[in-house]
Design a protein around this motif. Structure first.
Motif, mmCIF file in Angstrom:
data_model
loop_
_atom_site.group_PDB
_atom_site.id
_atom_site.type_symbol
_atom_site.label_atom_id
_atom_site.label_comp_id
_atom_site.label_asym_id
_atom_site.label_seq_id
_atom_site.Cartn_x
_atom_site.Cartn_y
_atom_site.Cartn_z
ATOM 1 N N UNK A 273 0.903 -1.377 0.110
ATOM 2 C CA UNK A 273 0.145 0.014 0.107
ATOM 3 C C UNK A 273 0.954 1.389 -0.161
ATOM 4 N N UNK A 274 1.836 1.302 0.884
ATOM 5 C CA UNK A 274 2.748 2.505 0.758
ATOM 6 C C UNK A 274 3.467 2.701 -0.638
ATOM 7 N N UNK A 275 3.601 1.658 -1.414
ATOM 8 C CA UNK A 275 4.248 2.054 -2.722
ATOM 9 C C UNK A 275 3.329 2.650 -3.420
ATOM 10 N N UNK A 276 2.040 2.043 -3.558
ATOM 11 C CA UNK A 276 0.877 2.646 -4.404
ATOM 12 C C UNK A 276 0.576 4.049 -4.019
ATOM 13 N N UNK A 277 0.548 4.483 -2.569
ATOM 14 C CA UNK A 277 0.402 5.849 -2.149
ATOM 15 C C UNK A 277 1.388 6.786 -2.669
ATOM 16 N N UNK A 278 2.586 6.207 -2.687
ATOM 17 C CA UNK A 278 3.802 7.003 -2.971
ATOM 18 C C UNK A 278 3.627 7.285 -4.669
ATOM 19 N N UNK A 279 3.298 6.330 -5.330
ATOM 20 C CA UNK A 279 3.089 6.528 -6.675
ATOM 21 C C UNK A 279 1.882 7.351 -7.008
ATOM 22 N N UNK A 280 1.014 7.390 -6.523
ATOM 23 C CA UNK A 280 -0.251 8.329 -6.788
ATOM 24 C C UNK A 280 -0.174 9.493 -6.303
ATOM 25 N N UNK A 281 0.765 10.039 -5.776
ATOM 26 C CA UNK A 281 0.738 11.332 -5.235
ATOM 27 C C UNK A 281 1.827 11.985 -5.845
ATOM 28 N N UNK A 282 1.444 13.348 -6.348
ATOM 29 C CA UNK A 282 2.518 14.069 -7.354
ATOM 30 C C UNK A 282 3.675 14.459 -6.554
ATOM 31 N N UNK A 283 4.675 14.461 -7.091
ATOM 32 C CA UNK A 283 6.067 14.682 -6.553
ATOM 33 C C UNK A 283 6.947 15.683 -7.418
ATOM 34 N N UNK A 284 7.881 16.245 -7.215
ATOM 35 C CA UNK A 284 8.895 16.596 -8.213
ATOM 36 C C UNK A 284 10.319 16.632 -7.613
ATOM 37 N N UNK A 285 11.343 16.564 -8.247
ATOM 38 C CA UNK A 285 12.743 16.464 -8.201
ATOM 39 C C UNK A 285 13.629 17.583 -8.338
ATOM 40 N N UNK A 286 14.589 17.796 -7.447
ATOM 41 C CA UNK A 286 15.599 18.881 -7.934
ATOM 42 C C UNK A 286 17.097 18.439 -7.119
ATOM 43 N N UNK A 287 17.990 19.228 -7.462
ATOM 44 C CA UNK A 287 19.183 19.165 -6.931
ATOM 45 C C UNK A 287 19.706 20.097 -6.290
ATOM 46 N N UNK A 288 20.413 19.932 -5.228
ATOM 47 C CA UNK A 288 20.811 20.880 -4.361
ATOM 48 C C UNK A 288 22.428 20.957 -4.141
ATOM 49 N N UNK A 289 22.953 22.172 -3.885
ATOM 50 C CA UNK A 289 24.392 22.140 -3.542
ATOM 51 C C UNK A 289 24.625 22.329 -2.086
ATOM 52 N N UNK A 290 25.905 22.296 -1.855
ATOM 53 C CA UNK A 290 26.341 22.085 -0.592
ATOM 54 C C UNK A 290 25.938 23.337 0.463
ATOM 55 N N UNK A 291 25.571 24.483 -0.305
ATOM 56 C CA UNK A 291 24.965 25.632 0.347
ATOM 57 C C UNK A 291 23.528 25.629 0.417
ATOM 58 N N UNK A 292 22.939 24.840 0.092
ATOM 59 C CA UNK A 292 21.390 24.810 -0.071
ATOM 60 C C UNK A 292 20.757 25.366 -1.145
ATOM 61 N N UNK A 293 21.255 25.734 -1.993
ATOM 62 C CA UNK A 293 21.019 26.114 -3.452
ATOM 63 C C UNK A 293 20.368 25.080 -4.238
ATOM 64 N N UNK A 294 18.937 25.595 -4.695
ATOM 65 C CA UNK A 294 18.324 24.410 -5.690
ATOM 66 C C UNK A 294 18.650 24.820 -7.029
ATOM 67 N N UNK A 295 18.970 23.569 -7.965
ATOM 68 C CA UNK A 295 19.088 23.799 -9.310
ATOM 69 C C UNK A 295 18.578 22.435 -9.887
ATOM 70 N N UNK B 13 7.827 18.867 -12.934
ATOM 71 C CA UNK B 13 6.812 18.265 -12.034
ATOM 72 C C UNK B 13 6.898 19.206 -10.666
ATOM 73 N N UNK B 14 7.962 19.506 -10.385
ATOM 74 C CA UNK B 14 8.220 20.287 -9.078
ATOM 75 C C UNK B 14 7.521 21.569 -9.095
ATOM 76 N N UNK B 15 7.899 22.372 -10.554
ATOM 77 C CA UNK B 15 7.276 23.748 -10.592
ATOM 78 C C UNK B 15 5.697 23.718 -10.613
ATOM 79 N N UNK B 16 5.271 22.758 -11.317
ATOM 80 C CA UNK B 16 3.676 22.447 -11.359
ATOM 81 C C UNK B 16 3.266 22.147 -10.050
ATOM 82 N N UNK B 17 3.988 21.466 -9.300
ATOM 83 C CA UNK B 17 3.254 21.076 -7.959
ATOM 84 C C UNK B 17 3.275 22.489 -6.877
ATOM 85 N N UNK B 18 4.259 23.220 -7.030
ATOM 86 C CA UNK B 18 4.258 24.254 -5.979
ATOM 87 C C UNK B 18 3.628 25.595 -6.723
#
Length: 109
Positions: free
Chosen positions: A1-23, A28-33
């Motif tokens: 069930x947990x896998x199904x829930x995780x796949x059903x919910x929208x999510x986005x991805x990003x990378x982050x440097x060692x200073x906390x900057x997203x790139x 999917x993330x821009x649409x989600x937010x």
């Protein structure tokens, strides 16, 4: 069930440097937010966190960056229209101190 829930919910991805900057923020993330890549890039994403959660998230981020560890945290972000989104964020420390991250809607919070 947990896998199904995780796949059903929208999510986005990003990378982050060692200073906390997203790139490398995916569409999917821009649409989600409901924010542009520019509004989330660098440390701009922190200003999109609700005032009630911002200090806690910033403190956890800074501690994780200092300790070079993964992050797993829930918080509220604001969309461009002002609507609040309950989200979960998880990052994984990769090579050279950079992180891969995911952010998803968290209806259980």
């Amino acid at each position: 069930a947990a896998v199904y829930i995780g796949l059903a919910l929208p999510f986005g991805a990003f990378s982050m440097d060692s200073s906390g900057n997203w790139y490398d923020i995916n569409r999917s993330l821009t649409r989600l937010i409901g924010r542009t890549e520019e509004e989330l890039s660098g440390r701009n994403w922190l200003s999109r966190i609700s005032e009630g959660d911002r200090h806690r998230v910033t403190a956890e981020l800074n501690a994780a960056l200092t300790d070079r560890r993964d992050i797993d945290i829930d918080f509220t972000m604001s969309k461009a229209d002002g609507a609040a989104l309950l989200v979960g964020m998880r990052t994984k420390l990769e090579a050279a101190g950079h992180y891969s991250g995911n952010l998803w809607l968290n209806p259980t919070r």
